[in-house]
Design an enzyme around this catalytic site. Structure first.
Site, PDB file in Angstrom:
ATOM      1  N   ASP A  41      60.169 -40.419  48.961  1.00 43.56           N
ATOM      2  CA  ASP A  41      61.100 -40.342  47.840  1.00 43.56           C
ATOM      3  C   ASP A  41      61.368 -41.765  47.350  1.00 43.56           C
ATOM      4  O   ASP A  41      60.440 -42.517  47.097  1.00 43.56           O
ATOM      5  CB  ASP A  41      62.374 -39.593  48.252  1.00 43.56           C
ATOM      6  CG  ASP A  41      63.367 -39.404  47.117  1.00 43.56           C
ATOM      7  OD1 ASP A  41      63.131 -38.538  46.265  1.00 43.56           O
ATOM      8  OD2 ASP A  41      64.370 -40.142  47.074  1.00 43.56           O
ATOM      9  N   HIS A  90      59.582 -31.053  48.588  1.00 39.00           N
ATOM     10  CA  HIS A  90      59.848 -32.492  48.517  1.00 39.00           C
ATOM     11  C   HIS A  90      60.174 -33.132  49.863  1.00 39.00           C
ATOM     12  O   HIS A  90      59.809 -34.280  50.104  1.00 39.00           O
ATOM     13  CB  HIS A  90      61.013 -32.742  47.554  1.00 39.00           C
ATOM     14  CG  HIS A  90      61.301 -34.194  47.340  1.00 39.00           C
ATOM     15  ND1 HIS A  90      60.390 -35.054  46.755  1.00 39.00           N
ATOM     16  CD2 HIS A  90      62.392 -34.951  47.656  1.00 39.00           C
ATOM     17  CE1 HIS A  90      60.907 -36.267  46.700  1.00 39.00           C
ATOM     18  NE2 HIS A  90      62.114 -36.233  47.239  1.00 39.00           N
TER      19      HIS A  90
END
Length: 319
Positions: free
Chosen positions: A98, A298
């Site tokens: 991320d 994610h």
């Protein structure tokens, strides 16, 4: 595996660490912590590496400067340089997820003498745009597509963190749910917000924790963000245009160290950063691995620890 705090040049940083051998630095993103890497710390230590995962600047047990300008990319890379030095090491591999991925990419870009390889998760390297600051480009993209605005644009507001601080448990539960691979299509976030909506208001109130997230693990996040707040973490986003201004000297620079990139097939970030996946090898000529994990979302190193660990160790052993 243990946690400790150590003093670097400019911060007191809290780290999770285990093992001995070549250093691997694990850099988390938003809204995560060093404990997001537990499965990787253990696997790396078992495989003969020294694994260190810091709480990043503004997070968890690490210092939280009050000034928004203290969260620029050069500061974040500097923190990792300082950490490697404080650990008594002279080289390491940077692994980032991320927001941690841009930090890891820039560690390799700026200090290839220190960061001998880079492994990015979820967010590919995004070269500096010569046409202007990124927030204007994001706004134009959303407008052309008729999609309101990207949540990153909304995070530019100096009070955007207040909605998260008002109820950290709900904010975290919604964020983890909306970006998880097990969440059905209609309930995942696209990252784009209709007019009048906020990031949190677009996620259903009955959002549940992902299947990999235990209540005990979730309480660690809630406790950390209840104590430290979300201002520092959102200040990372508020420095995007300042980062663009500060990195003119990196225009057209390429990552020359060995590199790898892994992303989840169902990662919502691909809606707005995925275009950079196709040309990644142009910017990282020694790209040795590029993988998509089917069905993953994610939070890839927590959703699919076995697969991520296998790919990471394969990359490290090939260096």
């Amino acid at each position: 595996m243990h946690t400790r705090r150590l003093q670097t040049d400019r911060l007191t940083q809290q780290i999770l660490e285990a093992g001995s051998g070549p250093l691997v630095l694990l850099i988390h993103g938003f809204p995560e912590l060093s404990v997001s890497w537990r499965a990787q710390v253990q696997a790396l230590a078992d495989a003969g590496f020294r694994a260190v995962a810091p709480d990043m600047r503004g997070y968890g047990g690490t210092d939280k400067p009050s000034d928004t300008s203290a969260y620029g990319i050069l500061d974040l890379v500097g923190d990792m340089v300082d950490l490697v030095r404080a650990l008594g090491e002279t080289s390491c591999v940077a692994v980032g997820h991320d927001w941690g991925a841009p930090v890891a990419w820039h560690c390799a870009l700026l200090r290839p003498d220190l960061f001998r390889a880079v492994f990015g998760l979820s967010v590919p390297f995004q070269p500096r745009r010569p046409k202007g600051p990124p927030t204007a480009a994001m706004a134009a993209l959303a407008k052309r597509a008729g999609l309101g605005q990207l949540y990153i644009s909304q995070f530019q507001s100096p009070d955007a963190h207040e909605a998260f601080d008002a109820d950290p448990a709900t904010a975290l539960r919604k964020a983890f749910h909306a970006y998880d691979g097990a969440t059905p299509d209609g309930r995942q976030s696209t990252g784009f917000l209709p007019e009048g909506e906020s990031f949190l208001s677009t996620i259903d109130d009955d959002a549940s924790l992902p299947p990999w997230m235990s209540e005990t693990h979730f309480r660690e996040y809630v406790a950390a963000f209840s104590a430290g707040g979300f201002k520092g973490p959102l200040d990372w986003y508020r420095c995007l245009d300042a980062n663009w201004a500060a990195t003119a000297f990196l225009q057209d620079a390429r990552i020359r160290v060995p590199a790898a990139f892994v992303v989840g097939e169902r990662d919502p970030v691909r809606h707005y950063a995925g275009a950079h996946e196709a040309g990644l090898k142009d910017w990282a000529p020694d790209l040795r691995m590029q993988a998509v994990i089917p069905g993953a979302g994610h939070w890839i190193q927590q959703e699919r620890p076995e697969e991520v660990n296998r790919l990471l160790l394969e990359f490290l052993r090939g260096l």
